[in-house]
Write a protein that holds these residues in place. Sequence first.
Motif, PDB file in Angstrom:
ATOM      1  N   GLU A   1       0.836  -1.199   0.000  1.00 46.61           N
ATOM      2  CA  GLU A   1       0.000   0.000   0.000  1.00 46.61           C
ATOM      3  C   GLU A   1       0.879   1.261   0.000  1.00 46.61           C
ATOM      4  OE1 GLU A   1      -3.879   1.759   2.426  1.00 46.61           O
ATOM      5  OE2 GLU A   1      -2.982  -0.165   2.976  1.00 46.61           O
ATOM      6  N   GLY A   2       0.612   2.138  -0.946  1.00 40.20           N
ATOM      7  CA  GLY A   2       1.410   3.345  -1.082  1.00 40.20           C
ATOM      8  C   GLY A   2       2.609   3.191  -1.995  1.00 40.20           C
ATOM      9  N   GLN A   3       2.936   1.951  -2.361  1.00 41.08           N
ATOM     10  CA  GLN A   3       4.056   1.694  -3.266  1.00 41.08           C
ATOM     11  C   GLN A   3       3.580   1.226  -4.639  1.00 41.08           C
ATOM     12  OE1 GLN A   3       7.379  -0.632  -1.474  1.00 41.08           O
ATOM     13  NE2 GLN A   3       6.012  -0.838   0.283  1.00 41.08           N
ATOM     14  N   ARG A   4       2.653   0.273  -4.615  1.00 44.17           N
ATOM     15  CA  ARG A   4       2.140  -0.316  -5.845  1.00 44.17           C
ATOM     16  C   ARG A   4       0.642  -0.543  -5.705  1.00 44.17           C
ATOM     17  NH1 ARG A   4       4.865  -1.248 -10.873  1.00 44.17           N
ATOM     18  NH2 ARG A   4       7.090  -1.302 -10.395  1.00 44.17           N
ATOM     19  N   ASN A   5      -0.078  -0.365  -6.783  1.00 50.13           N
ATOM     20  CA  ASN A   5      -1.455  -0.826  -6.805  1.00 50.13           C
ATOM     21  C   ASN A   5      -1.436  -2.337  -7.000  1.00 50.13           C
ATOM     22  OD1 ASN A   5      -2.674   1.746  -6.596  1.00 50.13           O
ATOM     23  ND2 ASN A   5      -2.366   2.114  -8.782  1.00 50.13           N
ATOM     24  N   TRP A   6      -2.321  -3.024  -6.314  1.00 51.43           N
ATOM     25  CA  TRP A   6      -2.351  -4.480  -6.417  1.00 51.43           C
ATOM     26  C   TRP A   6      -3.786  -4.948  -6.269  1.00 51.43           C
ATOM     27  CZ3 TRP A   6       1.031  -7.606  -8.375  1.00 51.43           C
ATOM     28  CH2 TRP A   6       0.966  -8.994  -8.131  1.00 51.43           C
ATOM     29  N   LYS A   7      -4.265  -5.666  -7.259  1.00 52.17           N
ATOM     30  CA  LYS A   7      -5.619  -6.185  -7.224  1.00 52.17           C
ATOM     31  C   LYS A   7      -5.593  -7.703  -7.278  1.00 52.17           C
ATOM     32  CE  LYS A   7      -7.912  -2.136  -9.198  1.00 52.17           C
ATOM     33  NZ  LYS A   7      -8.872  -1.650 -10.232  1.00 52.17           N
ATOM     34  N   VAL A   8      -6.680  -8.298  -6.808  1.00 49.72           N
ATOM     35  CA  VAL A   8      -6.768  -9.757  -6.741  1.00 49.72           C
ATOM     36  C   VAL A   8      -8.036 -10.213  -7.441  1.00 49.72           C
ATOM     37  CG1 VAL A   8      -6.835 -11.768  -5.225  1.00 49.72           C
ATOM     38  CG2 VAL A   8      -5.565  -9.719  -4.527  1.00 49.72           C
ATOM     39  N   THR A   9      -7.913 -11.210  -8.284  1.00 44.31           N
ATOM     40  CA  THR A   9      -9.073 -11.763  -8.959  1.00 44.31           C
ATOM     41  C   THR A   9      -9.062 -13.284  -8.872  1.00 44.31           C
ATOM     42  OG1 THR A   9     -10.327 -11.811 -11.038  1.00 44.31           O
ATOM     43  CG2 THR A   9      -7.927 -11.858 -11.226  1.00 44.31           C
ATOM     44  N   ILE A  10     -10.234 -13.849  -8.677  1.00 45.62           N
ATOM     45  CA  ILE A  10     -10.417 -15.298  -8.772  1.00 45.62           C
ATOM     46  C   ILE A  10     -11.143 -15.545 -10.080  1.00 45.62           C
ATOM     47  CG2 ILE A  10     -11.530 -17.326  -7.770  1.00 45.62           C
ATOM     48  CD1 ILE A  10     -11.174 -16.048  -5.025  1.00 45.62           C
ATOM     49  N   LEU A  11     -10.525 -16.282 -10.973  1.00 46.36           N
ATOM     50  CA  LEU A  11     -11.079 -16.457 -12.315  1.00 46.36           C
ATOM     51  C   LEU A  11     -12.462 -17.109 -12.269  1.00 46.36           C
ATOM     52  CD1 LEU A  11      -7.968 -17.754 -14.293  1.00 46.36           C
ATOM     53  CD2 LEU A  11      -8.880 -15.418 -14.245  1.00 46.36           C
ATOM     54  N   PRO A  12     -13.358 -16.681 -13.152  1.00 51.42           N
ATOM     55  CA  PRO A  12     -14.660 -17.346 -13.231  1.00 51.42           C
ATOM     56  C   PRO A  12     -14.481 -18.785 -13.699  1.00 51.42           C
ATOM     57  CG  PRO A  12     -14.333 -15.859 -15.086  1.00 51.42           C
ATOM     58  CD  PRO A  12     -13.201 -15.607 -14.144  1.00 51.42           C
ATOM     59  N   GLY A  13     -15.491 -19.584 -13.477  1.00 49.27           N
ATOM     60  CA  GLY A  13     -15.382 -21.000 -13.812  1.00 49.27           C
ATOM     61  C   GLY A  13     -15.084 -21.804 -12.562  1.00 49.27           C
ATOM     62  N   THR A  14     -14.475 -22.938 -12.727  1.00 50.37           N
ATOM     63  CA  THR A  14     -14.182 -23.809 -11.588  1.00 50.37           C
ATOM     64  C   THR A  14     -13.081 -23.219 -10.716  1.00 50.37           C
ATOM     65  OG1 THR A  14     -14.766 -25.741 -12.912  1.00 50.37           O
ATOM     66  CG2 THR A  14     -13.511 -26.142 -10.894  1.00 50.37           C
ATOM     67  N   GLY A  15     -13.327 -23.171  -9.419  1.00 51.46           N
ATOM     68  CA  GLY A  15     -12.337 -22.666  -8.474  1.00 51.46           C
ATOM     69  C   GLY A  15     -11.551 -23.794  -7.844  1.00 51.46           C
ATOM     70  N   TYR A  16     -10.372 -23.464  -7.341  1.00 52.39           N
ATOM     71  CA  TYR A  16      -9.479 -24.452  -6.727  1.00 52.39           C
ATOM     72  C   TYR A  16      -9.159 -23.967  -5.312  1.00 52.39           C
ATOM     73  CZ  TYR A  16      -5.583 -27.778  -6.353  1.00 52.39           C
ATOM     74  OH  TYR A  16      -4.739 -28.795  -5.958  1.00 52.39           O
TER      75      TYR A  16
END
Length: 382
Positions: free
Chosen positions: A275-290
Amino acid sequence: MLTKRLALAGTAVAAALALGLAGCSADASASGGSSTDGGSVDAATATNLDAFGGLEGLEEAAKAEGALNVIALPRDWANYGAVLDAFAEKYPEITINEATPDASSAEEIQAAENLAGQDTAPDVFDVGAAVALASTDQFAPYQVATWDEIPEALKEQSGLWTGDYGGYMAIGYDPDAVPEPKSLDDLLGADYKGKVAINGDPTQAGAAFAAVGLAAVQNGGSVDDFQPGIDFFGELQKAGNFVKIDPTPATIASGETPVVFDWDYLNVGYGKDLEGQRNWKVTILPGTGYAGYYNQAVNVDAPHPAAARLWQEFLYSDDAQNLWLAGGARPVRAEAMAEAGTIDEDLFKALPTVPGDTVVPDADQAEAASTLLGEKWASAVQ
């Protein structure tokens, strides 16, 4: 450096679906005997609180031992720093000795074997399923007070090992460096050249193993067939998009690993660290999850057997389960706590949205996938 867990984190799919909603030298000897007001208790053979006459008896025995040896618990992994500090605050009479925080699950067991009979041996373990299943001779059975609230598929029935926290395989990315990946195929494009990393070697590391598993189930394979996952990373390598660097907040901050396959709670943790250094986002791909969960176990040769069991009781309490939740991980008692109203609702609702279909390999599937990776991985990504 988030390199903990060089082991597989897997359990039965039913449990994943159920929870988808949701050192230093010590003072005590290794004799395993503890004394309480109720008389002499052999803490090393205690299988639940009844042996101590209840929690107060266990607390007294653990305080008399005065120390707890933990191993392979990075403070920046699933909020473990806060968990350790909360235990220390609650039990100041017990000194926590933290050894080799970045050790692997296999190395935890090796340490216990090498240090057997010494007061520096680990008292407790936090391991992936493959190591747990292969190391039951090293564990002492113990069932915590909240045992009945832990899904059946997430515990060995006598208490040799018990699931504790888990999450979903996700993709973290720097939105200033790459577009949001919405499918595996996106990662094969020119926008991701030299930018995609996984957390470790999938022949050894649980998170990396799960990355290949996710690629498999999203690419025409299944938990019974990891070959499509291996094939995907082979394509990623040929495209010049695969980066063989273990991701850390430092590598993300430097721009070396702007796209990272990792557990959702670790990717969320990267964002907090940056935080404050880099933007960082998280996504869980649609479809089957693991999904995958890690497991707690007590060392059968624990030098502080009462403290080891008290640590287990603490980890499965509402307080500690909510601390893991604060770290972005899904606590094993989440469903029961939600029903009882003891879960932190804000934190629970803030977890990344997960797919409707979730898979986790069982022990046989994980073993077969591990064997396949051992045979095929190196040549696929060389």
